[in-house]
Design a protein around this motif. Structure first.
Motif, short mmCIF file in Angstrom:
data_model
loop_
_atom_site.label_atom_id
_atom_site.label_comp_id
_atom_site.label_asym_id
_atom_site.label_seq_id
_atom_site.Cartn_x
_atom_site.Cartn_y
_atom_site.Cartn_z
N ALA A 69 -2.77 -1.07 -11.01
CA ALA A 69 -3.03 -2.51 -11.65
C ALA A 69 -1.84 -3.26 -11.26
O ALA A 69 -2.05 -4.33 -11.11
N GLN A 70 -0.58 -2.85 -11.61
CA GLN A 70 0.77 -3.70 -11.57
C GLN A 70 1.02 -3.86 -10.17
O GLN A 70 1.88 -4.91 -9.93
N ILE A 71 0.46 -3.16 -9.26
CA ILE A 71 0.63 -3.33 -7.72
C ILE A 71 0.23 -4.88 -7.32
O ILE A 71 0.96 -5.57 -6.54
N GLY A 72 -0.94 -5.18 -7.87
CA GLY A 72 -1.35 -6.47 -7.49
C GLY A 72 -2.33 -6.43 -6.34
O GLY A 72 -2.02 -7.71 -5.44
N PHE A 73 -3.05 -5.62 -5.99
CA PHE A 73 -3.78 -5.86 -4.78
C PHE A 73 -4.59 -6.87 -4.86
O PHE A 73 -5.19 -7.38 -5.91
N THR A 74 -5.07 -7.59 -3.58
CA THR A 74 -5.81 -8.85 -3.59
C THR A 74 -7.05 -8.27 -2.40
O THR A 74 -6.86 -7.09 -1.66
N GLN A 75 -7.81 -9.27 -2.21
CA GLN A 75 -8.63 -8.91 -0.99
C GLN A 75 -8.21 -8.63 0.25
O GLN A 75 -8.93 -8.04 0.96
N LEU A 127 0.91 -1.07 0.03
CA LEU A 127 0.05 0.04 0.18
C LEU A 127 0.78 1.29 0.03
O LEU A 127 0.35 2.27 -0.56
N ASP A 128 2.02 1.10 0.65
CA ASP A 128 2.88 2.50 0.59
C ASP A 128 3.30 2.78 -0.69
O ASP A 128 3.61 4.02 -1.02
N GLN A 129 3.00 1.88 -1.76
CA GLN A 129 3.27 2.61 -3.07
C GLN A 129 2.53 3.39 -3.73
O GLN A 129 2.76 4.43 -4.48
N LEU A 130 1.21 3.41 -3.21
CA LEU A 130 0.20 4.36 -3.41
C LEU A 130 0.57 5.87 -3.17
O LEU A 130 -0.05 6.91 -3.58
N LEU A 131 1.49 6.02 -1.89
CA LEU A 131 1.90 7.33 -1.57
C LEU A 131 2.78 8.17 -2.35
O LEU A 131 3.05 9.20 -2.33
#
Length: 317
Positions: A70-76, A50-54
């Motif tokens: 999209a490339q970060i690959g977040f999951t549920q 999540l820190d990448q969004l910062l």
């Protein structure tokens, strides 16, 4: 990153730039109490990824932000923290020219690819913010929640203490939801129709947006309640026009003997008359009588936006 709490003097100074809204007496503005309830103080850091969004920054200045998310690959498993980020007080109040100020918007974009069914109640208040990013982005997130979004959505759109544009943004969720799950159409129409039966409690602009949604859903069965709203003169016709336009949108030919059609003819004179007697026997295209929905909305919101600082205009425009 460590988030500052609300006792930090610099944070308090920055709050002066934020659009907190009014006391609720003018619902063309956000409502201060609702906005304050949206923003939640957090002290915990955001762990990877999540820190990448910062650090992604402004989509106006940095290309391909959607692809980067999209490339970060977040999951549920990341959904609770993504929801937390959308309402993070420190991030929402961060200066508009910093990368971290965009993190709540990027978090919302990430949620569009995930199931937020268990978090609808936490996301719905984001409609209270004066932000087109959230107003236009939330329906694309909530539509994936399926039937679980219906009751929270009903509560929000029927809450006459909410600001007008929060309610109208929320209303657009219904047609988006039904596109994905057509089996929810009847429930969506029932909620919209029920909300319109209280037309006298709503701003005419809200009533018009309800009708706009009903026409998107081809809700011919809702014509009686729509007609009643027009008869009471409680519909802002700048959204999609008058009663005649609604009939056309629902595939119903206007009857020149209809009192509402006659009233429109009196209001608009020669502009309307040719539409009721076109040479082909059909109905001529609607005349352009007023600004469209987007223009009207911008005009109404302009007065409430004049006090914003330049950096906040850039962030939330």
């Amino acid at each position: 990153m460590t988030h500052e709490d609300d006792t930090n003097p610099e944070q308090l100074d920055d709050e002066l730039d934020f659009e907190w809204g009014g006391d609720g007496s003018d619902l063309n503005q956000p409502v201060h109490a609702h906005v304050a309830a949206v923003l939640q103080p957090h002290t915990a850091d955001y762990a990877p990824p999540l820190d990448q969004l910062l650090r992604i920054g402004s989509p106006h200045e940095k290309p391909n932000t959607a692809a980067k998310i999209a490339q970060i690959g977040f999951t549920q498993e990341h959904v609770p923290d993504l929801v937390r980020m959308t309402r993070d007080r420190a991030l929402q109040l961060a200066k508009g020219d910093t990368d971290e100020s965009w993190a709540p918007i990027h978090a919302l974009a990430a949620l569009e690819r995930l199931d937020v069914g268990e978090h609808v109640a936490d996301l719905m208040p984001l409609f209270d913010l004066d932000s087109e990013w959230f107003g236009e982005g939330l329906p694309d997130v909530l539509k994936h929640a399926g039937a679980s979004v219906l009751e929270p959505l009903r509560a929000y759109v029927q809450d006459t203490t909410r600001w007008i544009y929060g309610r109208t943004y929320a209303l657009s969720t219904f047609s988006e939801l039904v596109k994905l799950q057509p089996e929810l159409r009847d429930q969506a129409i029932q909620i919209l129709g029920e909300t319109l039966t209280r037309a006298s409690e709503n701003d005419p602009y809200v009533n018009a947006d309800i009708i706009h949604e009903l026409t998107h859903l081809q809700a011919v069965e809702a014509l009686p309640v729509i007609q009643q709203a027009f008869e009471q003169d409680l519909v802002d016709e700048s959204v999609m026009g008058g009663w005649t336009e609604v009939l056309e949108a629902l595939g119903q030919p206007p009857d020149p003997a209809d009192p509402l059609v006659a009233r429109e003819r009196e209001r608009w004179g020669a502009q309307l008359q040719p539409r009721l007697s076109s040479p082909s026997g059909g109905v001529s295209p609607a005349p352009s009588r007023k600004p469209g929905k987007a223009a009207k909305q911008k005009n109404k919101r302009k007065m409430s936006a004049t006090s914003r600082k330049t950096n906040k205009k850039k962030k939330r425009k």
